[in-house]
Design a protein around this motif. Structure first.
Motif, short mmCIF file in Angstrom:
data_model
loop_
_atom_site.label_atom_id
_atom_site.label_comp_id
_atom_site.label_asym_id
_atom_site.label_seq_id
_atom_site.Cartn_x
_atom_site.Cartn_y
_atom_site.Cartn_z
N TRP A 1 0.80 -0.89 0.08
CA TRP A 1 -0.04 0.08 0.43
C TRP A 1 0.59 1.57 -0.23
O TRP A 1 0.33 2.20 -0.24
CB TRP A 1 -1.19 -0.07 1.38
CG TRP A 1 -0.74 0.46 2.33
CD1 TRP A 1 0.13 -0.83 3.02
CD2 TRP A 1 -0.20 1.26 3.33
NE1 TRP A 1 0.34 -0.59 4.16
CE2 TRP A 1 0.30 0.96 4.84
CE3 TRP A 1 -0.52 2.74 3.13
CZ2 TRP A 1 0.85 1.83 4.98
CZ3 TRP A 1 0.13 3.38 3.98
CH2 TRP A 1 0.72 3.11 5.01
N GLN B 1 -11.76 3.15 -3.40
CA GLN B 1 -12.62 1.86 -2.54
C GLN B 1 -11.79 0.80 -2.42
O GLN B 1 -11.79 -0.50 -1.99
CB GLN B 1 -13.28 0.51 -3.32
CG GLN B 1 -14.27 2.12 -3.77
CD GLN B 1 -15.87 1.20 -4.37
OE1 GLN B 1 -16.09 0.12 -4.52
NE2 GLN B 1 -16.24 2.00 -6.03
N LYS C 1 -8.76 -1.25 0.27
CA LYS C 1 -8.79 -2.14 1.15
C LYS C 1 -7.73 -1.26 2.75
O LYS C 1 -8.52 -1.34 4.06
CB LYS C 1 -8.32 -2.85 1.17
CG LYS C 1 -8.90 -3.93 0.70
CD LYS C 1 -8.59 -5.70 1.02
CE LYS C 1 -7.55 -5.85 0.73
NZ LYS C 1 -7.24 -6.15 -1.31
N VAL C 2 -7.04 0.10 2.26
CA VAL C 2 -6.85 -0.02 3.26
C VAL C 2 -7.05 1.95 3.26
O VAL C 2 -6.79 2.62 2.29
CB VAL C 2 -4.67 0.91 2.69
CG1 VAL C 2 -4.12 0.90 4.11
CG2 VAL C 2 -4.20 -0.82 2.98
N TYR C 3 -7.16 2.13 4.50
CA TYR C 3 -7.22 3.83 4.89
C TYR C 3 -6.69 4.86 4.31
O TYR C 3 -6.93 5.40 3.70
CB TYR C 3 -7.89 4.09 6.40
CG TYR C 3 -8.18 4.74 6.60
CD1 TYR C 3 -9.85 5.76 6.79
CD2 TYR C 3 -7.20 6.24 7.29
CE1 TYR C 3 -10.02 7.41 6.41
CE2 TYR C 3 -7.91 7.46 7.21
CZ TYR C 3 -8.54 7.85 6.78
OH TYR C 3 -8.81 9.25 7.75
N SER C 4 -5.14 4.72 4.56
CA SER C 4 -4.71 5.71 4.11
C SER C 4 -4.74 5.62 2.20
O SER C 4 -4.59 6.90 2.25
CB SER C 4 -3.38 5.21 4.65
OG SER C 4 -3.00 5.46 5.83
N ARG D 1 -7.40 5.62 0.84
CA ARG D 1 -8.91 5.84 0.43
C ARG D 1 -9.19 8.28 0.70
O ARG D 1 -8.80 8.51 0.01
CB ARG D 1 -9.87 5.17 1.35
CG ARG D 1 -9.95 4.01 0.94
CD ARG D 1 -11.09 3.29 1.72
NE ARG D 1 -10.98 3.27 2.88
CZ ARG D 1 -10.98 2.64 3.72
NH1 ARG D 1 -10.35 1.10 3.44
NH2 ARG D 1 -10.66 2.66 5.59
N GLU D 2 -7.85 7.96 2.04
CA GLU D 2 -7.56 9.39 2.50
C GLU D 2 -7.22 9.91 1.74
O GLU D 2 -7.46 10.91 0.87
CB GLU D 2 -7.03 9.56 3.45
CG GLU D 2 -6.72 10.69 4.88
CD GLU D 2 -6.00 10.05 5.35
OE1 GLU D 2 -4.70 9.75 5.19
OE2 GLU D 2 -6.26 11.44 6.35
N LEU E 1 -17.65 2.13 5.69
CA LEU E 1 -16.46 2.53 5.28
C LEU E 1 -15.99 3.77 4.06
O LEU E 1 -15.30 4.50 4.49
CB LEU E 1 -15.59 1.16 5.47
CG LEU E 1 -14.92 0.86 6.90
CD1 LEU E 1 -13.92 -0.09 7.02
CD2 LEU E 1 -14.61 1.84 8.06
N TYR E 2 -16.39 2.70 3.42
CA TYR E 2 -16.27 3.76 1.61
C TYR E 2 -17.81 4.92 1.51
O TYR E 2 -16.88 6.05 1.11
CB TYR E 2 -16.37 2.29 0.57
CG TYR E 2 -15.70 0.88 0.83
CD1 TYR E 2 -14.53 1.64 0.55
CD2 TYR E 2 -16.01 -0.24 0.63
CE1 TYR E 2 -13.34 0.80 0.73
CE2 TYR E 2 -15.64 -1.32 0.71
CZ TYR E 2 -14.05 -0.68 0.20
OH TYR E 2 -12.99 -2.15 0.41
N THR F 1 -15.60 7.29 3.07
CA THR F 1 -14.84 7.79 2.82
C THR F 1 -15.69 9.09 1.45
O THR F 1 -14.78 10.07 0.98
CB THR F 1 -13.93 6.99 1.35
OG1 THR F 1 -13.42 5.98 2.49
CG2 THR F 1 -13.08 7.33 0.70
#
Lengths: 505, 587
Positions: free
Chosen positions: B411, B446, B448-451, B453-454, B490-491, B494
């Motif tokens: 990632w 979309q 899987k890793v938050y960072s 998506r951010e 979670l999406y 985002t």
């Protein structure tokens, strides 16, 4: 001034003389290709002249050109010599020297397909040498030892290869999980180490003659190798250095001094070294043999080298050995307990709980050997620290500290000094009783509390009262501190402006 | 309040505070030393505070470190330059403690004070201090001494200068390697203050000794000083004395030494001038580029561009480029990675023809490297690439690389490429972007890793800034809003984040007509985390939307949320409502 210059000159000469040793004057079995030979001699036959600044301390021997990657294939005709069994006894000594010289050639192990035959011949020859030395048939004359040490140096004293980058990244995550990297040339190295060990241990090798060649430079290089990544190598080094220390009395101070330097560098500069545990293991047995009363030098070693070793964050890798050394000192001379405990307090970890648990373990061992007078001298700062541990949110730290009361010796020390100690730790006990999240810590704390209560209810109640008063005052003290500083700021500002006023006038 | 009337003794306050068990309180009071000094006045600071500090050196290292730092700027509080020398004793003590950080800071502060002191005061106070430290019993004092010579030396009278040079050369031969290392490290600074005539004799002698030290670590530092020293010497002296050393060092047995040479060589070339560079240093450098040890090649590869720049194009073509070719298929990925990060700089040196003919194939092969860092390093220098080979040629090879990196397993790699997307967009232009990269940008939302998506949300905002609201209205907003119905909360979260970032760029109208309705719908989400994030987003809309919209849509929505069963939702919606009220009040 003149003395200094003389010193300098002699220092230089000794350095150069190392480079000047002629390499294999005659060796029928070893014929190098032209380019190779010139390479070999290039480093060693440098003339000494005062204007020559261009000779850094070269390797004594450098048969394998490690520096150029693509070129420099060793094209050597390298054939095995007859075995010791097949020559008359009168020839054996000579054959030994020839075989030793033959083993001074190094091969490149980074390429496993290169020089396969030669590598096997060298391995066999080394094994023969091991057997021969073990049979105690060798007469270690000066020239034999000279060649022998030269061969060992050529094989062992290499630059340790750096860790591959990927490992470095891993390392920062977890020190313990890391795979140690193994030296590729170990098949040869191992036998050379074995050979060196047998040589040092051999009664035939006279220390008086051998010390000419097993000199300070040799010892220094041997100690440098302790940084090896390969645990098998460090294991050998440990045994060998220990034997060297035992056999060569003249080198003892130098060995101790050099180990100290390694420790200083590790603690104060790099915090990276692979062999601290092994070095400490040797020192453990050295300390064990110190005569009483302890010399001032050894006490300095304890305070300046061993105690600061508690600081690096990789303490876990060598704590067991360090702790052994420290307790050896305290058991030999219980007057040192006070200094050791203060040392531990100085380096007490602030955020590293697993280190803190190690400290508490060591502290318990030291306290075991501590007598009343020394305990008296350090108990106030000691129990201030213990009070902080009791309140640790890490339950293992708090638990470990509370276990001190299970130790009869420590418990009795505390009992005798309760008038000083209870007031210090009472707030911590009280806070644990009220707030600590962990059930085990909670109940252990209540036990300790009860011990004190049963022992001296009067003192206990006095402390309780004191604590409640202090608690009530806490906010007041805080606001008082703030107002004091505020007042100071005002005075400072006043002075500054009046000063300016003066300046303006 | 009776307090204020009591007389205050500043020193007593400090003494009292420094007795406290709480290290934080002790630290705080040391940090306020200047306050105490000002309250005391200059004379009493000199006579009471400083002597007290000189004795109070048994504290935690952290407190001592703070003290060493504070004292460095204390000259005004003791009465200016003429009294600066009173600050020396406490710092001298700090120069001898065990902890390296404290000693270093004390030396730094001493240098700072010393460089302001009057010449006579330096002779009377500072130089004796340096001599005392240099003769210190324990090595920590001697280590510190080495860092002070360059301050002491210039103002010393002739006799004293000779003595100082002798002392320094003794430190370079000290019994403890720690001292020799420090002397070696500081040699460059000291040499810069020494007169040229002594530079060639005394200092060079010291340098020679250090380069022959038994300990690798000392020699290593001597190499580090090579370049600094070389720059002080006349070119011919540099060629006579430094050049041979560095050439020998470049073939040292220790890879660490060779590594240092690889790092220093370029600067040394500047010192010796073009001719010796050509005859001696280029061969040495080429050897390092082909070194056996990957670490050395990494260091050398990183200097390829700098080195080529000081050579003529022919020399670079003839000697350096062949090595560069080899390095581009080096077995170590880190070597290739180091090369990739600098290789584009070679283009202007080689000129257009050579670049297209020789450099471009290397560059393209690095762009296809199996190791993502290598590809990333190339892409990060995209602006340079573009200038040289033009967009058409580039885009053919670039795009597959980008697409592959965008889907990389790691990632952090995906993150890195996202961060370059705005740069890419500006270089490639809107047309190219729409076709190829638009879909990727949506896909990252979309991840899987938050960072990721951010970063993806942030990327959309930067793209909208780059290409303008009209373009964004067409290419970003519809796709984003569509995702607001994603089954995974979670999406949806985002998307909320993306909306709050996009709103300020898109402006009032689009925010009200397109974004706000979606946010309001999400206020009815079944997940509490979404609902309180709605509250946060609505609060962020306050400066954007008009008051009427605020009252008609935003406030009712928030009022409803304030009654939410979830405590956090209530908290954030209350916060938002308060913020709205505040704006109303002020306007």
């Amino acid at each position: 001034m003149i003395k200094q210059i003389l010193n300098k000159v002699s220092r230089k000469q000794s350095k150069f003389s190392k480079n000047q040793e002629p390499l294999d004057a005659q060796n029928p079995n070893l014929t190098c290709s032209g380019s190779k030979r010139s390479d070999l001699t290039g480093g060693n036959s440098r003339k000494l002249s005062s204007s020559d600044i261009s000779a850094p301390l070269n390797p004594r021997f450098n048969p394998n050109d490690t520096n150029s990657r693509k070129g420099g294939h060793v094209s050597v005709s390298y054939e095995s010599l007859p075995s010791f069994r097949d020559v008359p006894s009168s020839e054996k000594q000579n054959l030994f020297i020839k075989k030793v010289i033959m083993c001074s050639v190094n091969f490149d192990f980074t390429d496993p397909t290169k020089n396969l035959k030669e590598k096997e011949i060298k391995r066999q020859t080394l094994l023969e040498l091991v057997d021969f030395v073990a049979s105690n048939n060798v007469k270690f004359t000066e020239s034999v030892i000279h060649e022998f040490v030269k061969m060992v140096s050529a094989n062992l004293f290499r630059e340790l290869t750096p860790q591959p980058r990927d490992c470095k990244i891993l390392q920062s995550y977890d020190l313990e999980e890391e795979e140690p990297s193994m030296d590729l040339s170990w098949p040869h190295l191992q036998i050379v180490y074995e050979l060196l060990l047998r040589f040092i241990a051999s009664p035939e090798a006279d220390a008086k003659i051998a010390k000419k060649f097993i000199d300070h430079y040799f010892v220094l290089k041997l100690l440098d190798l302790f940084d090896s990544e390969d645990p098998r190598e460090r294991e050998y080094l440990k045994t060998i250095l220990h034997r060297v220390y035992g056999k060569f009395m003249v080198h003892r101070p130098f060995i101790r001094k050099t180990i100290n330097n390694i420790f200083y560098r590790f603690v104060l500069e790099t915090e990276k070294h692979n062999g601290i545990a092994e070095l400490l293991e040797i020192l453990g047995s050295i300390v064990n043999g110190f005569a009483l009363p302890l010399k001032e030098e050894h006490k300095l070693f304890l305070s300046r080298a061993l105690i600061p070793l508690h600081k690096p964050k990789s303490l876990m890798m060598y704590h067991q050995q360090l702790s052994y050394c420290i307790t050896q000192f305290v058991e030999k001379d219980c007057k040192l307990a006070d200094m050791v405990i203060r040392g531990l307090l100085k380096y007490w970890p602030v955020t590293n709980s697993s280190k803190e648990i190690m400290f508490l373990g060591e502290l318990e061992e030291v306290l075991e050997a501590t007598q009343q007078p020394q305990f008296h001298r350090c108990m106030v700062p000691l129990f201030k620290q213990i009070a902080r541990c009791l309140n640790s949110l890490h339950f293992q730290v708090a638990e470990r500290a509370l276990f001190f009361w299970n130790n009869d010796h420590i418990e009795s020390l505390i009992r005798q000094n309760r008038k000083v100690i209870l007031p210090i730790i009472f707030p911590a006990l009280e806070r644990n009783g009220r707030y600590h999240w962990n059930q085990a810590v909670h109940s252990l704390t209540l036990n300790v509390r009860k011990i004190f209560f049963d022992l001296d209810p009067e003192l206990f109640n006095e402390c309780l009262l004191n604590f409640q008063e202090e608690e009530a005052k806490e906010e007041k003290i805080q606001s008082r501190r703030e107002s004091t500083w505020k007042h100071l700021e005002e005075i400072a500002a006043d002075k500054a402006s009046s000063n300016e006023a003066v300046l303006v006038n | 309040m009776s307090m204020v009337d009591e007389p205050l003794y500043p020193i007593a306050v400090l003494i009292d505070e420094l007795k406290n068990d709480d290290i934080q309180l002790r630290l705080n009071s040391i940090r306020k030393l200047s306050t105490i000094a000002r309250a005391l006045g200059e004379e009493r600071t000199r006579k009471e505070l400083i002597p007290f500090l000189s004795e109070n050196n048994d504290d935690d290292d952290e407190v001592l470190l703070a003290m060493a730092e504070e004292l460095g700027v204390f000259i005004p509080y003791v009465g200016g330059l003429e009294h600066a020398h009173v600050l020396l004793p406490p710092l001298e003590t700090l120069c001898t403690v065990e902890e390296t950080c404290v000693r270093d800071k004390a030396v730094e502060s001493l240098c700072r004070i010393g460089s302001q002191m009057r010449e006579t005061d330096l002779v009377d106070w500072f130089i004796p201090l340096v001599k005392r430290l240099a003769a210190g019993e324990w090595f920590t004092a001697r280590v510190s001494a080495c860092g002070l010579f360059h301050i002491a030396y210039p103002s010393a009278p002739e006799m004293l200068k000779t003595e100082l040079r002798t002392i320094y050369s003794q430190l370079c031969q000290d019994d403890m390697p720690m001292v020799r290392r420090s002397a070696s490290t500081n040699l460059g600074k000291f040499a810069a203050t020494v007169e040229p005539s002594y530079l060639k004799t005394d200092v060079m002698q010291i340098f020679e000794d250090l380069t022959q030290d038994d300990q690798d670590s000392v020699r290593l530092l001597a190499v580090e000083g090579c370049a600094a020293l070389g720059k002080l010497l006349e070119p011919q002296d540099c060629i006579a004395h430094i050049l041979p050393v560095i050439v020998i060092f470049s073939q040292d047995k220790s890879w660490r030494v060779r590594y240092m040479v690889a790092n220093q060589l370029y600067e040394l070339c500047e010192a010796v001038g073009p001719e010796p560079t050509k005859t001696d240093l280029v061969p040495a450098y080429v050897r390092l580029l082909r070194d056996n040890e990957a670490e050395v090649r990494i260091a050398a590869a990183g200097k390829v561009t700098k080195f080529s720049r000081i050579l003529s194009p022919e020399l670079a073509l003839q000697h350096i480029l062949p090595c560069v070719k080899e390095l581009s298929s080096d077995s170590s990925q880190h070597v290739r990675s180091a090369l990739a990060s600098v290789i584009m700089g070679m283009a202007p040196v080689l000129g257009k023809d050579a670049t297209i003919e020789q450099l471009l194939p290397i560059f393209l092969s690095l762009l296809k490297d199996e190791f993502p860092d290598v590809r990333l390093n190339i892409i990060s220098k995209l602006d340079q690439v573009n200038q040289v080979i033009g967009i058409d040629l580039l885009s053919q090879s670039l795009l597959p690389a980008i697409v592959e990196l965008a889907e990389d397993r790691h990632w952090r790699v995906r993150l890195a490429i996202i961060e370059y997307i705005p740069l890419l967009a500006s270089q490639l232009g809107v047309g190219f972007f729409d076709d190829k990269l638009g879909a990727l940008c949506m896909q990252w939302l979309q991840d899987k890793v938050y960072s990721i998506r951010e970063a993806a949300a942030n990327n959309l905002k930067r793209l909208a800034e780059e290409f303008g609201p009209d373009w964004a209205m067409q290419h970003i907003i519809p796709q984003v809003l569509e995702m607001a119905n994603n089954p995974h909360y979670l999406y949806r979260m985002t998307i909320l984040g993306a909306i709050s970032l996009l709103a300020p760029v898109m402006g009032l109208e689009i925010t009200c007509s397109k974004l706000l309705p979606v946010v309001v719908t999400l206020a009815k989400d079944r997940v509490a985390n979404i609902r309180f994030n709605v509250a946060k987003v609505l609060q962020s809309f306050i400066p954007i939307v008009e008051q009427s919209v605020m009252e008609k849509t935003v406030r009712p929505c928030l009022v409803e949320l304030v009654e939410d069963p979830d405590v956090d939702v209530r908290f954030f919606s209350k916060q938002a409502l308060d913020a709205i009220d505040q704006v109303m009040m002020t306007s």
